[in-house]
Motif scaffolding. Structure first.
Motif, PDB file in Angstrom:
ATOM      1  N   GLN A 142     -35.858  23.121  87.040  1.00 17.37           N
ATOM      2  CA  GLN A 142     -36.793  23.821  86.155  1.00 17.37           C
ATOM      3  C   GLN A 142     -36.067  24.857  85.295  1.00 17.37           C
ATOM      4  O   GLN A 142     -36.327  24.975  84.090  1.00 17.37           O
ATOM      5  CB  GLN A 142     -37.910  24.475  86.973  1.00 17.37           C
ATOM      6  CG  GLN A 142     -38.859  23.441  87.552  1.00 17.37           C
ATOM      7  CD  GLN A 142     -39.981  24.056  88.347  1.00 17.37           C
ATOM      8  OE1 GLN A 142     -40.055  25.263  88.551  1.00 17.37           O
ATOM      9  NE2 GLN A 142     -40.898  23.211  88.807  1.00 17.37           N
ATOM     10  N   ILE A 143     -35.158  25.600  85.911  1.00 11.68           N
ATOM     11  CA  ILE A 143     -34.397  26.607  85.166  1.00 11.68           C
ATOM     12  C   ILE A 143     -33.618  25.939  84.032  1.00 11.68           C
ATOM     13  O   ILE A 143     -33.583  26.425  82.892  1.00 11.68           O
ATOM     14  CB  ILE A 143     -33.446  27.399  86.101  1.00 11.68           C
ATOM     15  CG1 ILE A 143     -34.229  28.208  87.138  1.00 11.68           C
ATOM     16  CG2 ILE A 143     -32.502  28.291  85.305  1.00 11.68           C
ATOM     17  CD1 ILE A 143     -35.098  29.314  86.571  1.00 11.68           C
ATOM     18  N   ARG A 144     -33.001  24.799  84.330  1.00 12.01           N
ATOM     19  CA  ARG A 144     -32.228  24.075  83.304  1.00 12.01           C
ATOM     20  C   ARG A 144     -33.138  23.563  82.197  1.00 12.01           C
ATOM     21  O   ARG A 144     -32.802  23.642  81.016  1.00 12.01           O
ATOM     22  CB  ARG A 144     -31.468  22.909  83.932  1.00 12.01           C
ATOM     23  CG  ARG A 144     -30.162  23.309  84.584  1.00 12.01           C
ATOM     24  CD  ARG A 144     -29.225  22.122  84.740  1.00 12.01           C
ATOM     25  NE  ARG A 144     -29.769  21.095  85.610  1.00 12.01           N
ATOM     26  CZ  ARG A 144     -29.620  21.068  86.937  1.00 12.01           C
ATOM     27  NH1 ARG A 144     -28.958  22.034  87.539  1.00 12.01           N
ATOM     28  NH2 ARG A 144     -30.147  20.101  87.647  1.00 12.01           N
ATOM     29  N   ALA A 145     -34.310  23.028  82.598  1.00 13.41           N
ATOM     30  CA  ALA A 145     -35.249  22.474  81.616  1.00 13.41           C
ATOM     31  C   ALA A 145     -35.754  23.559  80.664  1.00 13.41           C
ATOM     32  O   ALA A 145     -35.940  23.316  79.474  1.00 13.41           O
ATOM     33  CB  ALA A 145     -36.426  21.813  82.324  1.00 13.41           C
ATOM     34  N   ILE A 146     -35.952  24.751  81.196  1.00 12.06           N
ATOM     35  CA  ILE A 146     -36.410  25.872  80.362  1.00 12.06           C
ATOM     36  C   ILE A 146     -35.358  26.212  79.308  1.00 12.06           C
ATOM     37  O   ILE A 146     -35.672  26.423  78.134  1.00 12.06           O
ATOM     38  CB  ILE A 146     -36.755  27.094  81.248  1.00 12.06           C
ATOM     39  CG1 ILE A 146     -38.024  26.810  82.058  1.00 12.06           C
ATOM     40  CG2 ILE A 146     -36.926  28.351  80.402  1.00 12.06           C
ATOM     41  CD1 ILE A 146     -38.277  27.809  83.187  1.00 12.06           C
ATOM     42  N   GLY A 147     -34.090  26.249  79.716  1.00 18.55           N
ATOM     43  CA  GLY A 147     -33.003  26.537  78.767  1.00 18.55           C
ATOM     44  C   GLY A 147     -32.914  25.473  77.685  1.00 18.55           C
ATOM     45  O   GLY A 147     -32.776  25.783  76.504  1.00 18.55           O
ATOM     46  N   TYR A 200     -36.298  23.923  91.691  1.00 18.48           N
ATOM     47  CA  TYR A 200     -36.114  25.219  91.032  1.00 18.48           C
ATOM     48  C   TYR A 200     -34.971  25.153  90.018  1.00 18.48           C
ATOM     49  O   TYR A 200     -35.133  25.537  88.854  1.00 18.48           O
ATOM     50  CB  TYR A 200     -35.836  26.301  92.082  1.00 18.48           C
ATOM     51  CG  TYR A 200     -35.632  27.675  91.511  1.00 18.48           C
ATOM     52  CD1 TYR A 200     -34.342  28.169  91.269  1.00 18.48           C
ATOM     53  CD2 TYR A 200     -36.713  28.507  91.217  1.00 18.48           C
ATOM     54  CE1 TYR A 200     -34.147  29.439  90.748  1.00 18.48           C
ATOM     55  CE2 TYR A 200     -36.518  29.784  90.704  1.00 18.48           C
ATOM     56  CZ  TYR A 200     -35.243  30.242  90.478  1.00 18.48           C
ATOM     57  OH  TYR A 200     -35.050  31.497  89.957  1.00 18.48           O
ATOM     58  N   TYR A 254     -42.878  17.981  83.261  1.00 13.14           N
ATOM     59  CA  TYR A 254     -42.425  19.367  83.236  1.00 13.14           C
ATOM     60  C   TYR A 254     -41.891  19.741  81.856  1.00 13.14           C
ATOM     61  O   TYR A 254     -42.228  20.778  81.308  1.00 13.14           O
ATOM     62  CB  TYR A 254     -41.369  19.645  84.322  1.00 13.14           C
ATOM     63  CG  TYR A 254     -41.112  21.118  84.473  1.00 13.14           C
ATOM     64  CD1 TYR A 254     -39.944  21.700  83.952  1.00 13.14           C
ATOM     65  CD2 TYR A 254     -42.044  21.950  85.078  1.00 13.14           C
ATOM     66  CE1 TYR A 254     -39.732  23.066  84.060  1.00 13.14           C
ATOM     67  CE2 TYR A 254     -41.832  23.317  85.182  1.00 13.14           C
ATOM     68  CZ  TYR A 254     -40.677  23.862  84.673  1.00 13.14           C
ATOM     69  OH  TYR A 254     -40.468  25.217  84.776  1.00 13.14           O
ATOM     70  N   PRO A 280     -41.519  26.164  94.225  1.00  8.46           N
ATOM     71  CA  PRO A 280     -41.916  25.818  92.860  1.00  8.46           C
ATOM     72  C   PRO A 280     -42.785  24.560  92.882  1.00  8.46           C
ATOM     73  O   PRO A 280     -42.555  23.662  93.683  1.00  8.46           O
ATOM     74  CB  PRO A 280     -40.603  25.530  92.142  1.00  8.46           C
ATOM     75  CG  PRO A 280     -39.521  25.733  93.108  1.00  8.46           C
ATOM     76  CD  PRO A 280     -40.074  26.089  94.425  1.00  8.46           C
ATOM     77  N   SER A 309     -35.278  23.489  76.628  1.00  9.24           N
ATOM     78  CA  SER A 309     -36.440  23.541  75.750  1.00  9.24           C
ATOM     79  C   SER A 309     -36.287  24.619  74.679  1.00  9.24           C
ATOM     80  O   SER A 309     -36.619  24.406  73.515  1.00  9.24           O
ATOM     81  CB  SER A 309     -37.692  23.789  76.580  1.00  9.24           C
ATOM     82  OG  SER A 309     -38.818  23.804  75.749  1.00  9.24           O
ATOM     83  N   GLU A 339     -28.622  30.760  76.068  1.00 11.11           N
ATOM     84  CA  GLU A 339     -29.186  29.409  76.023  1.00 11.11           C
ATOM     85  C   GLU A 339     -29.231  28.820  74.618  1.00 11.11           C
ATOM     86  O   GLU A 339     -28.957  27.657  74.425  1.00 11.11           O
ATOM     87  CB  GLU A 339     -30.596  29.411  76.631  1.00 11.11           C
ATOM     88  CG  GLU A 339     -30.640  29.781  78.104  1.00 11.11           C
ATOM     89  CD  GLU A 339     -30.217  28.654  79.035  1.00 11.11           C
ATOM     90  OE1 GLU A 339     -29.564  27.692  78.588  1.00 11.11           O
ATOM     91  OE2 GLU A 339     -30.539  28.740  80.230  1.00 11.11           O
TER      92      GLU A 339
END
Lengths: 77, 202
Positions: free
Chosen positions: A46-51, A43, B133, B125, A53, B160
Motif C-alpha cells: 500500500q505504501i508503494r502504491a501510494i507513492g 502494508y 487499491y 491494513p 499514484s 516520491e
C-alpha cells in the motif's frame, strides 16, 4: 523467532524509508518477516502504491511551464 | 525496499566551473538552468498543493530569487538543491495554516493503536486486490494530500514525485535524515489511513 523484527518495527522502517540504512542482518530479518506476514506485506504494498499514484498524478504537471516567458523576465533583471 | 523509479542524477550540474558561469549571467547557462529545472519546480509546486497559477507564480519568483542571490553563490550546493530550497520556503509561506508542522502528530497515536504490546497488528491494513487499491488511491489521493501539513507534504513530494535522494531532500528541507524519516513516516501513514477510511465508506 530471535532477531526477527515485530510488525510495528517493520512498518516503521518501511514508511520512513530507513530500511536501506540498516545492517544486512536487520534487512534479512525484515525480508523474512515480510515473507511470513501478509499484513506487513499488504502494508508495504500500500505504501508503494501510494507513492506510485502521486508520481502518476503529477507526472505531467510541469509540462505547461512557461520557459520562454520566464527567460524574458529574467533577462530584463 | 528498492525504489522503482530512477533517482535523478545531479552530477551534471555541480561542476564548479559550470556554476561560475552563472555569476556573470552568461545567458546560455541561465537558459539551460531554466529549461531544465522550471518544469520540475512547477511540478513540485503543484504536487505541494498550489493551484496552477499559484504554482507558476511561485516557480517564477523562485528563479528570480535564485538569480538575485547568484552573486553570493559559493558553489557548495547544487543548483537544483538551491532552487528547491527557495521553492520550499515559498510553499511554506503560501500553505501556512493548512495543518501545522509540530513536534508531535496525532497520526503517531493512530498508527500505534493498530499494534498490540508485542508489536503485532491488531487492526491490520484492509487488504484490497492491487487493481482495486490502485483505483481507490487514484480517486482519493488528492483529497488526502490536502490533510498533510506542508513540510510533511513537501518531504513526500521531493521523495516520491521528484525522486530525490535522502541527502538532497535533507539539504532542501534543512532537516536531519532522522527527521526526514519521521516526516515520511507521518505523511505516508496519514495518506494510508485517510485512503483506508475512504475505502471503508464505499
Amino acid at each position: 523467532m530471535i532477531g526477527m523484527p515485530a510488525c510495528k518495527d517493520v512498518a516503521q522502517l518501511v514508511a520512513s524509508d530507513e530500511l536501506t540504512r540498516q545492517s544486512w542482518y536487520k534487512r534479512l530479518g525484515v525480508a523474512m518477516h515480510l515473507l511470513m506476514c501478509r499484513h506487513c506485506r499488504a502494508y508495504a504494498q500500500q505504501i508503494r502504491a501510494i507513492g506510485r499514484s502521486a508520481r502518476d498524478l503529477y507526472a505531467n504537471s510541469g509540462a505547461e511551464a512557461r520557459v520562454d516567458e520566464l527567460l524574458e523576465i529574467l533577462k530584463r533583471k | 525496499m528498492r525504489h522503482s523509479y530512477p533517482l535523478v542524477s545531479i552530477a551534471a550540474h555541480s561542476d564548479a566551473e559550470f556554476l561560475a558561469n552563472i555569476r556573470p549571467r552568461e545567458p546560455n547557462t541561465l537558459e539551460e538552468i531554466v529549461r531544465k529545472y522550471l518544469p520540475q519546480v512547477v511540478r513540485a509546486a503543484r504536487a505541494a498543493g498550489l493551484a496552477p497559477h499559484e504554482a507558476d507564480d511561485a516557480a517564477q519568483s523562485t528563479f528570480i530569487t535564485f538569480l538575485e542571490k547568484a552573486e553570493t553563490f559559493e558553489g557548495r550546493s547544487h543548483v537544483r538543491t538551491w532552487l528547491f530550497g527557495i521553492l520550499f520556503r515559498k510553499v511554506m509561506e503560501m500553505r501556512r495554516g493548512i495543518g501545522r508542522d509540530r513536534e508531535t502528530d496525532e497520526i503517531d497515536d493512530i498508527v500505534e493503536s493498530r499494534f498490540n504490546a508485542n508489536g503485532s497488528w491488531i487492526r491490520p491494513p484492509q487488504a484490497a486486490d492491487a487493481e482495486l487499491y490502485a483505483r481507490q488511491v487514484r480517486e482519493g489521493i488528492d483529497d488526502c494530500l490536502e490533510t498533510a501539513p506542508p513540510k510533511q507534504r513537501m518531504a513526500f513530494v521531493l521523495r516520491e514525485v521528484e525522486g530525490m535522494t535522502t541527502a538532497e531532500v535533507c539539504k532542501i528541507l534543512e532537516v536531519t535524515d532522522t527527521n526526514f524519516g519521521v516526516l515520511l513516516y507521518r505523511v505516508r501513514n496519514r495518506l494510508r489511513e485517510c485512503l483506508e477510511a475512504k475505502g471503508v465508506r464505499r
